[in-house]
Scaffold this active site. Structure first.
Site, PDB file in Angstrom:
ATOM      1  N   GLU A   1      -5.756   9.280   9.641  1.00 27.17           N
ATOM      2  CA  GLU A   1      -4.394   9.116  10.171  1.00 27.17           C
ATOM      3  C   GLU A   1      -4.232   9.812  11.523  1.00 27.17           C
ATOM      4  O   GLU A   1      -3.359   9.461  12.312  1.00 27.17           O
ATOM      5  CB  GLU A   1      -3.365   9.589   9.146  1.00 27.17           C
ATOM      6  CG  GLU A   1      -3.471   8.756   7.888  1.00 27.17           C
ATOM      7  CD  GLU A   1      -2.215   8.661   7.073  1.00 27.17           C
ATOM      8  OE1 GLU A   1      -1.299   9.464   7.274  1.00 27.17           O
ATOM      9  OE2 GLU A   1      -2.154   7.752   6.222  1.00 27.17           O
TER      10      GLU A   1
ATOM     11  N   ASP B   1       0.872  -1.179   0.000  1.00 27.62           N
ATOM     12  CA  ASP B   1       0.000   0.000   0.000  1.00 27.62           C
ATOM     13  C   ASP B   1       0.903   1.222   0.000  1.00 27.62           C
ATOM     14  O   ASP B   1       2.098   1.119   0.301  1.00 27.62           O
ATOM     15  CB  ASP B   1      -0.888  -0.019   1.263  1.00 27.62           C
ATOM     16  CG  ASP B   1      -1.776   1.218   1.358  1.00 27.62           C
ATOM     17  OD1 ASP B   1      -2.205   1.737   0.310  1.00 27.62           O
ATOM     18  OD2 ASP B   1      -2.044   1.699   2.482  1.00 27.62           O
ATOM     19  N   SER B   2       0.319   2.358  -0.297  1.00 30.31           N
ATOM     20  CA  SER B   2       1.082   3.604  -0.207  1.00 30.31           C
ATOM     21  C   SER B   2       1.482   3.882   1.245  1.00 30.31           C
ATOM     22  O   SER B   2       2.402   4.646   1.481  1.00 30.31           O
ATOM     23  CB  SER B   2       0.232   4.756  -0.732  1.00 30.31           C
ATOM     24  OG  SER B   2      -0.995   4.803  -0.032  1.00 30.31           O
TER      25      SER B   2
ATOM     26  N   CYS C   1      -4.133  -0.985  -2.202  1.00 24.43           N
ATOM     27  CA  CYS C   1      -4.235   0.472  -2.289  1.00 24.43           C
ATOM     28  C   CYS C   1      -5.129   0.748  -3.490  1.00 24.43           C
ATOM     29  O   CYS C   1      -4.836   0.271  -4.598  1.00 24.43           O
ATOM     30  CB  CYS C   1      -2.843   1.066  -2.504  1.00 24.43           C
ATOM     31  SG  CYS C   1      -2.827   2.826  -2.883  1.00 24.43           S
TER      32      CYS C   1
ATOM     33  N   CYS D   1     -11.074   3.371  -0.875  1.00 29.67           N
ATOM     34  CA  CYS D   1      -9.751   3.745  -0.359  1.00 29.67           C
ATOM     35  C   CYS D   1      -9.505   2.838   0.833  1.00 29.67           C
ATOM     36  O   CYS D   1     -10.413   2.634   1.652  1.00 29.67           O
ATOM     37  CB  CYS D   1      -9.762   5.216   0.073  1.00 29.67           C
ATOM     38  SG  CYS D   1      -8.273   5.707   0.973  1.00 29.67           S
TER      39      CYS D   1
ATOM     40  N   HIS E   1      -7.981   3.197   3.496  1.00 24.27           N
ATOM     41  CA  HIS E   1      -8.118   3.803   4.826  1.00 24.27           C
ATOM     42  C   HIS E   1      -9.571   3.782   5.330  1.00 24.27           C
ATOM     43  O   HIS E   1      -9.801   3.754   6.531  1.00 24.27           O
ATOM     44  CB  HIS E   1      -7.716   5.288   4.782  1.00 24.27           C
ATOM     45  CG  HIS E   1      -6.251   5.567   4.871  1.00 24.27           C
ATOM     46  ND1 HIS E   1      -5.346   5.116   3.961  1.00 24.27           N
ATOM     47  CD2 HIS E   1      -5.546   6.307   5.774  1.00 24.27           C
ATOM     48  CE1 HIS E   1      -4.141   5.555   4.290  1.00 24.27           C
ATOM     49  NE2 HIS E   1      -4.236   6.274   5.385  1.00 24.27           N
TER      50      HIS E   1
HETATM   51  N1  DGL Z   1      -3.991   3.836   0.154  1.00 24.97           N
HETATM   52  C1  DGL Z   1      -4.576   4.890  -0.619  1.00 24.97           C
HETATM   53  C2  DGL Z   1      -5.814   4.338  -1.337  1.00 24.97           C
HETATM   54  O1  DGL Z   1      -6.339   3.296  -0.998  1.00 24.97           O
HETATM   55  C3  DGL Z   1      -4.949   6.096   0.208  1.00 24.97           C
HETATM   56  C4  DGL Z   1      -3.768   6.880   0.716  1.00 24.97           C
HETATM   57  C5  DGL Z   1      -3.005   7.585  -0.379  1.00 24.97           C
HETATM   58  O2  DGL Z   1      -3.482   8.598  -0.927  1.00 24.97           O
HETATM   59  O3  DGL Z   1      -1.915   7.134  -0.697  1.00 24.97           O
HETATM   60  O4  DGL Z   1      -6.258   4.944  -2.282  1.00 24.97           O
END
Ligand code: DGL
Length: 281
Positions: A164, A22-23, A85, A196, A198
């Site tokens: 976050e 993931d990012s 992600c 997303c 998150h």
């Molecule tokens: N993990 C990213 C997503 O699911 C969200 C966080 C980001 O912008 O990197 O899109």
């Protein structure tokens, strides 16, 4: 390390972990679903915390970052890559499939399939990062399954920072959610895709803002089901009696949010490894 641009990286597939990236930390929602469904599997998770967020970046950059992070998973002998992600799934999966000779599973198709199964009135809302929404990946995946469905998409860039900060139960978060969701609710959606990784952490507040008539769909469980199918169909599953494990690596120290996610998702994360990203070719 193998160059992530090497198309045919030899891996000991029967022994390798499921590689998840993931990012940042949000992809741990997918890890929680994988652990629940596939308790015998070893999972190696890497979060690109040095470069998060991906959600406001260009396709070119998101592709490059994804290739570099996936390269770290190949170095761990991953037998399969899960792109946990939405932003990277929306923009980089074709490039990863082109470069890497192993199965790559993103989160968009499973989420779209779940939304199509859930909707009764054919009006589906999607929320995600700017890059995910601008890519129209969810619309395309939903229309491939249900050409008549109406899709209403809304970028929600403020949600990731609120999550976050762990502002899960907060009047400001409720206000932000109403602002983002009101236009979708006005369109009469009965299903909302949390596009997303998150967002499942904010599920209760989103559910409150969306109201009882709207079913929330997230990709985590559906992505785990898709991974299970791949493992079975390609004879990659770990022996059932094996005890699964989870290793977490980050590209920069990010303990704060990691511990928030660990607690919210009831995950057991031991020591965190740090990994440097190598620039792709
Ligand atoms: N993990 C990213 C997503 O699911 C969200 C966080 C980001 O912008 O990197 O899109």
């Amino acid at each position: 390390m193998e160059s992530p641009d090497s198309p045919n990286v030899a891996v000991e597939i029967e022994k390798g972990p499921i590689g998840v990236f993931d990012s940042g930390i949000g992809g741990l929602t997918v890890v929680a679903a994988l652990q629940q469904l596939l308790p015998a599997e070893q999972i190696f998770y890497i979060g690109d915390t040095a470069r998060v967020p991906y959600g406001g970046k260009s396709r070119r950059t998101i592709e490059r970052y994804s290739v570099e992070i996936a390269g770290l998973l190949l170095a761990e002998q991953a037998k399969l890559i899960v792109v946990a992600c939405n932003t990277a799934s929306a923009l980089a999966v074709p490039r990863l499939k082109q470069l890497f000779n192993l199965p790559v599973q993103g989160v968009i198709d499973p989420g779209a399939a779940a939304a199509v199964r859930s909707t009764r009135n054919g009006r589906i809302g999607v929320i995600g990062t700017r890059a995910t929404i601008a890519s129209h990946a969810y619309e395309q995946a939903i229309h491939a399954l249900a050409p008549d469905a109406r899709v209403f998409a809304e970028p929600c860039p403020v949600l990731v920072p609120l999550i976050e900060e762990a502002w899960f139960e907060d009047a400001i978060t409720d206000q932000v959610l109403r602002r983002y969701l009101d236009p979708l609710l006005t369109e009469g959606i009965d299903t909302l895709v949390l596009g997303c990784t998150h967002y499942p952490l904010l599920r209760e507040a989103i559910s409150r803002a969306a109201g009882e008539a709207v079913t929330l769909v997230d990709s985590a469980h559906n992505c785990a089901l898709a991974v299970n199918e791949i493992l079975k169909s390609q004879s990659l599953a770990a022996p059932e009696r094996q005890l699964g494990s989870l290793q977490v690596a980050l590209t920069d120290a990010s303990e704060g949010f990691l511990r928030v996610a660990e607690e919210a998702l009831e995950l057991e994360i031991g020591d965190i490894q740090l990994r440097a990203v190598q620039a792709a070719g």
